[in-house]
Design an enzyme around this catalytic site. Structure first.
Site, PDB file in Angstrom:
ATOM      1  N   GLU A 232      -6.969  64.361 -25.833  1.00 59.68           N
ATOM      2  CA  GLU A 232      -5.846  63.870 -25.923  1.00 59.68           C
ATOM      3  C   GLU A 232      -5.695  61.981 -26.139  1.00 59.68           C
ATOM      4  OE1 GLU A 232      -5.022  64.636 -20.959  1.00 59.68           O
ATOM      5  OE2 GLU A 232      -7.106  63.414 -21.331  1.00 59.68           O
TER       6      GLU A 232
ATOM      7  N   ASP B 269     -11.106  64.910 -23.548  1.00 55.92           N
ATOM      8  CA  ASP B 269     -10.565  64.069 -22.080  1.00 55.92           C
ATOM      9  C   ASP B 269     -10.150  62.384 -22.492  1.00 55.92           C
ATOM     10  OD1 ASP B 269      -9.073  63.741 -19.300  1.00 55.92           O
ATOM     11  OD2 ASP B 269     -11.193  62.364 -19.196  1.00 55.92           O
TER      12      ASP B 269
END
Length: 639
Positions: free
Chosen positions: A362, A331
């Site tokens: 990400e 994340d």
């Protein structure tokens, strides 16, 4: 620096960095040893409890300070199943804290637990192995509670919303009939990897009343402890460990690899076990002491500091070894430093083989972060300098196909936008050369748990009546075209669970704490939209037979023989498919309102806008035509 100590300096790291792998509570044949890294502490007191959430300590002990800021205490007793916490005094301030290195915990993670990990292994765990890699990696993102909560899934009541649902391998719609749900449905769909949204211990759901709240779980409390709200008994710290292992074992036996969604960029609260143990060390701050907030969650971990980096690396390796996780999705990876990501990649390769464990994330953040000067972050700007086996989500593919996630009304190629043709062409070769080094880096997708689902985006941009539960032909055509484009782009493929049956959250683009009724997977919808599911299923099966698309090498872009804009909102591409049943592929993406004929001879239709299983009985087509708002996939044998 609020503490007055230069935590980011070389002097601190040289004096206090600890290379040992024995922090936390460890059981040995001759007793139990507790070790805690707390270099700024003046005193550390251990407190032992019979329960993980009630009662007072039945014993206390003072830890002894050793080299490099490590405090320890040991006893000849094997304290398996005993709960504990610490009182850490630093700067004359005493704070209660659980153990940041704990591997088990009681209800809501407030007390750590000593655990015999070997005793939590399910039968046959020593022989558990990931299934062999297939021709393509197709990742399916799943939230544990969403997966089995709906009654339509036919799961036994005792396991709905729990780890145990993944051990039910033959569920059917409403527990009757022949329509598979759950794991049986995913086997039929053809995905290869199940990506679990956070299953570490998070703080946004009360484990004492797990059915009274919902959250995605991007709120870490105990990084190395499974979440208790998914366990059959959150009060027993060993149960959640055993049941998560059983989940992984079940998925492996059913032919799936398992990816863990990890959040090492921030914690649930700045007031975390990490900060209570070593105040200010683990977090970034601006020069005036203001906490860094690049995560948008009020805090950013300082991954560039040596013991924070070690903590993260050790945690990843622990999940890979103890729980047999086959990959990690990071994340907000754009907040982590690139050097750490390279260390993680290298360590996993050394233990398990090059590229065996997937690593991706990400490549962005929610805002600026106060990282140390000259620290390179693993963000979009730095991707091409990272290992080609460190992947990142391709917003280029996503936005070219369906439009911006930042503006709900801004369309992409399939839902009405003009001028996207060249971005679609770049997407087919995974944006290599401009954003990525190789297709192995690109996570090719059109929707995930964040933002509007693909279906909701298409409804919002194509249906003035916003009929999320009543499909219009226009939305269905656009969905099939989006699927055909995404599933014929190079890169590793990623699907939001339920994307293939038009999953809707009725326009909620950020449902992280919306009711479970909005977030749950609606298995009845999977069969109501069976034709759409079958379209995805056929594309997935076809994809695995096309080397031109599965090629992950840096040279894969050379397989693109030519690409042209045939007319506005229509592109045609030829690819070298050497190694497959068809030597050449022709991809036509026609988002226009006009039929587009395809030149050349000897083409066989493998899939069109209605049927993705034509490859099973391919026949030569003398004059193939790409119909309006649809894709056409052709193959030709011989040169």
């Amino acid at each position: 620096m609020q503490s007055g100590i230069d935590f980011g300096g070389k002097a601190f790291a040289k004096r206090f960095h600890y290379d040992g792998d024995d922090l936390g509570a460890r059981l040995w044949e001759n007793g139990t040893v507790f070790k805690l890294w707390a270099p700024t502490a003046e005193r550390v007191t251990l407190r032992l409890y019979a329960s993980g959430h009630t009662g007072d300590a039945w014993h206390t002990a003072e830890l002894t300070r050793g080299d490099r800021g490590v405090w320890s205490w040991q006893t000849a007793e094997r304290l398996d199943g005993v709960y504990y916490d610490y009182e850490v005094t630093a700067g004359r301030v005493s704070r209660r804290t659980a153990d940041p290195y704990a591997r088990a915990a009681g209800q809501n993670g407030w007390r750590s637990m000593v655990i015999d990990l070997a005793a939590t292994d399910p039968t046959g765990w020593a022989d558990d192995r990931a299934p062999a890699r297939q021709a393509e990696d197709i990742i399916y993102e799943v939230h544990v509670r969403e997966f089995s909560w709906a009654e339509s899934g036919g799961f036994p009541a005792a396991v709905r919303g729990k780890y145990g649902a993944f051990c039910e391998t033959d569920t059917t719609l409403f527990a009757g009939g022949s329509q598979p749900t759950g794991i049986a449905y995913l086997r039929r769909l053809g995905v290869t990897h199940i990506q679990l949204m956070p299953v570490y211990d998070f703080g946004s759901v009360n484990e004492a009343k797990p059915d009274e709240g919902f959250n995605w779980g991007y709120d870490p409390v105990n990084y190395n402890v499974p979440e208790g709200s998914y366990a059959s008994d959150p009060t027993d710290g060993a149960v959640r460990v055993r049941e998560l292992k059983a989940l992984v074992q079940s998925l492996h036996r059913q032919g799936f690899r398992v990816i863990m969604d990890v959040v090492y960029n921030h914690t649930y609260s700045r007031d975390s076990w990490l900060d209570r143990t070593v105040p200010d060390y683990y977090y970034r701050a601006w020069e005036d002491g203001t906490p860094s907030n690049g995560s948008g969650c009020g805090n950013d971990l300082a991954s560039e500091r040596s013991m924070c980096a070690k903590y993260i690396l050790d945690s990843v390796l622990y999940w890979a070894e103890e729980y047999h996780m086959d990959g990690f999705r990071f994340d907000l990876m754009g907040l982590l430093d690139a050097a750490l990501m390279e260390r993680i990649r290298a360590a996993l390769d050394a233990r398990y083989g090059a590229g065996e464990k997937l690593v991706f994330g990400e490549p962005w953040a929610a805002g600026r972060t106060a990282n140390r000067h000259r620290t390179h972050l693993a963000n979009q700007k730095y991707l091409k300098k990272l290992s080609p086996e460190i992947g990142a989500f391709s917003d280029g593919v996503r936005d070219a196909i369906k439009g911006s996630v930042m503006e709900a009304g801004k369309a992409g190629f399939v839902n009405g936008a003009q001028g996207q043709e060249h971005r679609i062409i770049q997407s087919v070769t995974a944006w290599c050369g401009s954003r990525f080094r190789a297709p192995s880096q690109s996570i090719t997708y059109v929707s995930s748990h964040d933002d509007l689902t693909l279906w909701d985006k298409l409804v919002y941009t194509l249906d003035p009546k916003l009929q999320y539960d009543t499909p219009t032909p226009r939305v269905l055509r656009a969905n099939r075209l989006a699927a055909a484009i995404c599933l014929t782009c190079q890169g590793r493929l990623f699907l939001l669970s339920g994307e293939e049956f038009g999953r809707t959250k009725h326009g909620d683009g950020n449902s992280y704490r919306a009711p479970i009724e909005e977030n749950r997977l609606d298995w009845a919808r999977a069969w109501e939209y069976q034709a759409l599911v079958d379209y995805y299923r056929g594309l997935i099966a076809l994809r695995k037979q096309l080397p031109a698309l599965c090629d992950k090498r840096e040279t894969a872009g050379a397989r693109l023989l030519c690409a042209e804009v045939v007319r506005p909102r229509c592109v045609r591409l030829l690819l070298d498919n050497t190694g497959g049943a068809w030597d050449t592929l022709c991809l036509v993406y026609n988002a226009s309102a006009h039929p587009v004929p395809v030149e050349g001879t000897g083409w066989e239709v493998l899939a069109d806008g209605e049927d993705s299983f034509l490859w099973q009985t391919p026949t030569p087509e003398a004059h193939p035509v790409a119909q309006p708002a649809s894709a056409l996939i052709l193959g030709r044998r011989g040169r």
